[in-house]
Design a protein around this motif. Structure first.
Motif, PDB file in Angstrom:
ATOM      1  N   ASN A 159       1.087  -1.229   0.070  1.00  0.00           N
ATOM      2  CA  ASN A 159      -0.083  -0.115   0.203  1.00  0.00           C
ATOM      3  C   ASN A 159       1.107   1.258  -0.016  1.00  0.00           C
ATOM      4  O   ASN A 159       0.485   2.331   0.704  1.00  0.00           O
ATOM      5  CB  ASN A 159      -1.331   0.364   1.437  1.00  0.00           C
ATOM      6  N   ASP A 217      -7.673  -0.304  -3.055  1.00  0.00           N
ATOM      7  CA  ASP A 217      -8.881  -1.071  -3.302  1.00  0.00           C
ATOM      8  C   ASP A 217      -9.399  -0.836  -4.324  1.00  0.00           C
ATOM      9  O   ASP A 217     -10.110  -1.865  -5.396  1.00  0.00           O
ATOM     10  CB  ASP A 217      -9.507  -1.114  -1.886  1.00  0.00           C
ATOM     11  N   HIS A 218     -10.203   0.590  -3.974  1.00  0.00           N
ATOM     12  CA  HIS A 218     -10.871   0.859  -5.561  1.00  0.00           C
ATOM     13  C   HIS A 218     -10.768   0.843  -6.871  1.00  0.00           C
ATOM     14  O   HIS A 218     -11.268   0.217  -7.684  1.00  0.00           O
ATOM     15  CB  HIS A 218     -11.605   2.195  -5.268  1.00  0.00           C
ATOM     16  N   SER A 257      -9.810  -2.932  -8.114  1.00  0.00           N
ATOM     17  CA  SER A 257     -10.993  -4.395  -7.533  1.00  0.00           C
ATOM     18  C   SER A 257     -12.305  -3.628  -7.778  1.00  0.00           C
ATOM     19  O   SER A 257     -12.879  -4.321  -8.170  1.00  0.00           O
ATOM     20  CB  SER A 257     -10.199  -5.086  -6.180  1.00  0.00           C
ATOM     21  N   GLY A 281     -10.477  -6.875  -2.811  1.00  0.00           N
ATOM     22  CA  GLY A 281      -9.498  -5.214  -2.662  1.00  0.00           C
ATOM     23  C   GLY A 281      -8.266  -5.518  -3.413  1.00  0.00           C
ATOM     24  O   GLY A 281      -7.979  -6.557  -4.146  1.00  0.00           O
ATOM     25  N   TYR A 282      -6.911  -5.017  -3.465  1.00  0.00           N
ATOM     26  CA  TYR A 282      -5.665  -5.139  -4.540  1.00  0.00           C
ATOM     27  C   TYR A 282      -5.276  -5.990  -4.193  1.00  0.00           C
ATOM     28  O   TYR A 282      -4.071  -6.620  -4.831  1.00  0.00           O
ATOM     29  CB  TYR A 282      -4.717  -3.985  -4.483  1.00  0.00           C
TER      30      TYR A 282
END
Length: 300
Positions: free
Chosen positions: A157, A188-189, A192, A217-218
């Motif tokens: 991250n 995440d957005h 995914s 999530g990624y």
């Protein structure tokens, strides 16, 4: 300091016992000078028994022979409760130390040779491997180093998404996702949850002939290959393509933000296939990749 020892020892024998007692009585009764847990209240109560041992310990530390060559001493004896406590703690730490005249060297306990090597460090890490954030990302030799570094940064991250920049008080015009322009851009957005990303993953999974990629999530994307029932080589190949896909998504995002150049999901997939072919073909020659089996993906 180096001394002959006899004069210092005579002076020590005359003065120090009274000074040690005064220092012990000056200490907080609840404090313990060593790891045994006996505090100074206990020591005072049994001082008539312990005094001789205290004086002997400090005398030995005051004049300690090192290989019968050097004799060390302090410039003065401890004269407060704090100094007695610190000296006792120091004695406890040095109790098992062996002093010598040789040059100090580092010893690597993870190898029988006592010498450090990358191989022994890797063996040490491998012996304690887990799936936590610390060791969860596995680097893939079938793709360029820059893509591995990108994937590792994504796993931790550490990519500069808009929400991460805003958290660092970096001014940006909008925190919304550049693809959908509906919600705040998080990793995440972006990888995914965004409709654009989902279209890319639908096209990639169809080409690879694997189950549809549904991710929360990624990290689900980065570790998706671990859930597939395929060979070790097949899992590594899927991981390489998914990392390349994430790389291409990030590039499309940057082109849209900095160059105002729109990309379609089919356009991103159209870049993933030829770039992946060139990168993987020349790094995994044992797979026997050619244009035919790559386009049909008859490789698993």
């Amino acid at each position: 300091m180096v001394h002959s020892g006899s004069n210092r020892l005579a002076s020590f024998a005359r003065r120090v016992p009274l000074e040690i007692k005064a220092a012990v009585w000056d200490c907080d009764g609840d404090r313990a000078p060593g790891p045994d847990g006996f505090n100074f209240t206990f020591i005072r109560h049994f001082w008539s028994i312990l005094e001789k041992d205290f004086v002997e310990v400090l005398k030995q530390f005051h004049l300690t022979a090192v290989e019968d060559v050097l004799q060390w001493s302090w410039s003065r004896e401890p004269d407060s409760g704090q100094e007695v406590t610190e000296l006792t703690s120091c004695l406890n730490l040095m109790y098992r130390c062996k002093l010598g005249l040789n040059t100090d060297v580092w010893l690597w306990e993870a190898d029988s040779s006592k010498r450090f090597s990358v191989k022994s460090a890797r063996r040490l890490i491998g012996g304690h491997s887990d799936t936590s954030d610390r060791l969860g990302f596995v680097w893939n030799k079938w793709i360029p180093l820059k893509v591995n570094i990108f994937g590792w940064s994504l796993f931790l991250n550490r990519l500069p998404s808009k929400d991460a920049l805003a958290a660092r008080n970096i001014h940006i015009d909008s925190q919304l996702c550049p693809f959908c322009d509906e919600v705040t851009e998080t990793l995440d957005h972006l990888f995914s949850a965004c409709r654009f990303a989902n279209e890319v993953w639908a096209g990639v999974s169809s080409w690879l002939k694997i189950p549809p990629i549904f991710a929360f999530g990624y990290k689900d994307i980065l570790l998706f290959h671990c859930s597939l029932r395929t060979s070790k080589r097949g899992s590594k190949l899927i991981q390489a393509i998914l990392l390349i896909s994430c790389w291409m998504l990030w590039k499309a995002r940057n082109k849209l933000i900095f160059e105002k150049s729109n990309s379609s999901a089919n356009g991103v997939i159209g870049e993933i296939k030829p770039v992946g072919f060139l990168w993987i073909k020349h790094r995994a020659k044992s797979l026997g990749i050619n244009e035919m089996n790559w386009s049909r993906f008859d490789l698993l």
